[in-house]
Design an enzyme around this catalytic site. Structure first.
Site, PDB file in Angstrom:
ATOM      1  N   LYS A  71       0.834  -1.211   0.000  1.00 11.77           N
ATOM      2  CA  LYS A  71       0.000   0.000   0.000  1.00 11.77           C
ATOM      3  C   LYS A  71       0.868   1.260   0.000  1.00 11.77           C
ATOM      4  CE  LYS A  71      -2.324  -1.446   3.652  1.00 11.77           C
ATOM      5  NZ  LYS A  71      -1.878  -2.848   3.691  1.00 11.77           N
ATOM      6  N   THR A  72       1.886   1.298   0.857  1.00  8.67           N
ATOM      7  CA  THR A  72       2.781   2.458   0.897  1.00  8.67           C
ATOM      8  C   THR A  72       3.566   2.577  -0.402  1.00  8.67           C
ATOM      9  OG1 THR A  72       2.997   2.212   3.301  1.00  8.67           O
ATOM     10  CG2 THR A  72       4.639   3.566   2.183  1.00  8.67           C
ATOM     11  N   ASP A 116      -0.779   6.682   6.638  1.00 11.64           N
ATOM     12  CA  ASP A 116      -0.901   5.256   6.917  1.00 11.64           C
ATOM     13  C   ASP A 116      -1.753   5.047   8.168  1.00 11.64           C
ATOM     14  OD1 ASP A 116      -0.523   2.590   6.475  1.00 11.64           O
ATOM     15  OD2 ASP A 116       1.506   2.510   7.293  1.00 11.64           O
ATOM     16  N   THR A 165      -5.493  -1.303   7.055  1.00 13.94           N
ATOM     17  CA  THR A 165      -5.761  -2.745   7.050  1.00 13.94           C
ATOM     18  C   THR A 165      -7.152  -3.031   7.619  1.00 13.94           C
ATOM     19  OG1 THR A 165      -4.714  -2.953   9.224  1.00 13.94           O
ATOM     20  CG2 THR A 165      -3.310  -3.309   7.296  1.00 13.94           C
ATOM     21  N   ARG A 224       5.916  -8.669   1.021  1.00 21.93           N
ATOM     22  CA  ARG A 224       6.844  -8.339   2.111  1.00 21.93           C
ATOM     23  C   ARG A 224       7.484  -9.606   2.669  1.00 21.93           C
ATOM     24  NH1 ARG A 224       4.095  -5.041   6.651  1.00 21.93           N
ATOM     25  NH2 ARG A 224       4.237  -3.397   5.074  1.00 21.93           N
TER      26      ARG A 224
END
Length: 343
Positions: A71-72, A116, A165, A224
């Site tokens: 997302k980032t 975030d 999330t 990740r």
């Protein structure tokens, strides 16, 4: 996907830093480098190109999905594709309205402003965002008591990208102010395989096809985790092999890390064993289960449970979590007659 020259791409990467951080090295910087999420990329490409042609700020973007899906990274890519500044913060860091005002009043026009964990915004800051997002202005109260008055401070047009999330915890008034809604899903093995190979290439690590496929299969659908495992296999390949990540190296390394062929770690198997052995297969409440395995309830619900549910090992019911026959099979535990009747 974009009309940048190779020289512009190199300059954009250099602008992000001197590559001292390995995570920055493997992070994609443009949409065409971003693996997976094909529909998301196609739609964003249209929205970004249209905004660039009009020389407008991109509409505000809401990104949701499990942790570790990028997302980032995607927010940074949007800033790069638009050719604008990228300002990053998180909701817990915005303690008072003046923190938000200080950031928004100093940004250049069309800046991508990324928040975030946006579901954790404080109400006062969220209310200030409403005006900023719609009218590109900040309402500020000067003075106290009867002498207090409200002034409106204009700010440059900008793009707010909020990531979370837990989209269900974002208030409806805030959510409806986002013009673009992006939902990121888990990656399939083919997409993760490409990510593994790309990461190995960028880190200058030789990797064989069977090693890449095995890493992709046990990465829980999450880039990740895939990138983390590539780095760990690099260490094993360097010490136990000739520096090449082979299928044999990956298999041995995963065993030493207690990660099985489906990506389940020891804590995942402990969660399943606890439901089966301590609570007769369930149902068991989330809080009770979290205490039993020594994890926080947020970690249980946000990180461990989604993958276990996706794999079909547990299911949520109104009465609590229940282990499925697949969990018994995976752990090689016999299912009793009573439990077979329940299923």
């Amino acid at each position: 996907m974009s009309d940048y020259t190779e020289e512009e791409r190199i300059l954009a990467r250099e602008a992000l830093g001197d590559e001292e951080n390995r995570d920055n090295l493997i992070r994609p910087h443009f949409l065409e480098e971003f693996q997976g999420q094909a529909e998301v990329k196609d739609n964003l490409s249209v929205f970004i190109t249209a905004a660039r042609q009009r020389k407008d700020a991109l509409d505000h973007v809401f990104i949701s999905g499990p942790p570790g899906l990028g997302k980032t990274t995607l927010a940074g890519i949007m800033a790069n594709e638009l050719g604008v500044d990228f300002k990053v913060t998180s909701a817990p860091a915005l303690d008072k309205p003046k923190d938000l005002a200080g950031l928004l009043s100093t940004i250049p026009e069309r800046t991508v402003f990324f928040i975030d964990e946006i579901h954790r915004l404080k109400p006062a800051i969220e209310e200030m965002l409403y005006i900023a997002m719609e009218d590109y202005a900040l309402d500020w109260i000067i003075g106290q008591g009867p002498a207090a008055r409200n002034i409106r401070i204009p700010i440059p047009p900008f793009t707010l990208i909020g990531a979370t999330t837990k989209p269900g915890r974002v208030s409806s008034p805030l959510f409806t102010r986002f013009g673009i809604n992006v939902r990121m899903n888990y990656y399939n093995e083919e997409e993760l395989g490409r990510i593994v190979v790309r990461t190995a290439h960028l880190l200058d690590i030789p990797i064989e096809r069977d090693g890449a496929l095995l890493l992709a299969k046990c990465s829980r659908g999450t880039p990740r985790i895939a990138n983390r495992l590539v780095k760990r296999m690099r260490d094993y390949a360097q010490i136990d092999g000739d520096g090449t990540i082979t299928g044999e190296i990956v298999s041995s390394g995963l065993t030493r890390l207690k990660i099985d062929h489906l990506g389940l770690e020891e804590i995942d198997r402990e969660i399943l064993r606890t439901i089966i052995q301590k609570y007769a297969g369930g149902p068991v409440g989330a809080e009770t289960l979290a205490i039993s395995v020594g994890e926080g309830i947020d970690s249980l619900e946000d990180f461990y449970e989604p993958y276990l549910i996706q794999m079909g090992f547990i299911k949520r019911t109104p009465r609590g979590r229940v282990a499925t026959p697949l969990a018994y099979e995976h752990l090689r535990i016999e299912t009793s007659e009573d439990q077979r009747f329940l299923f």
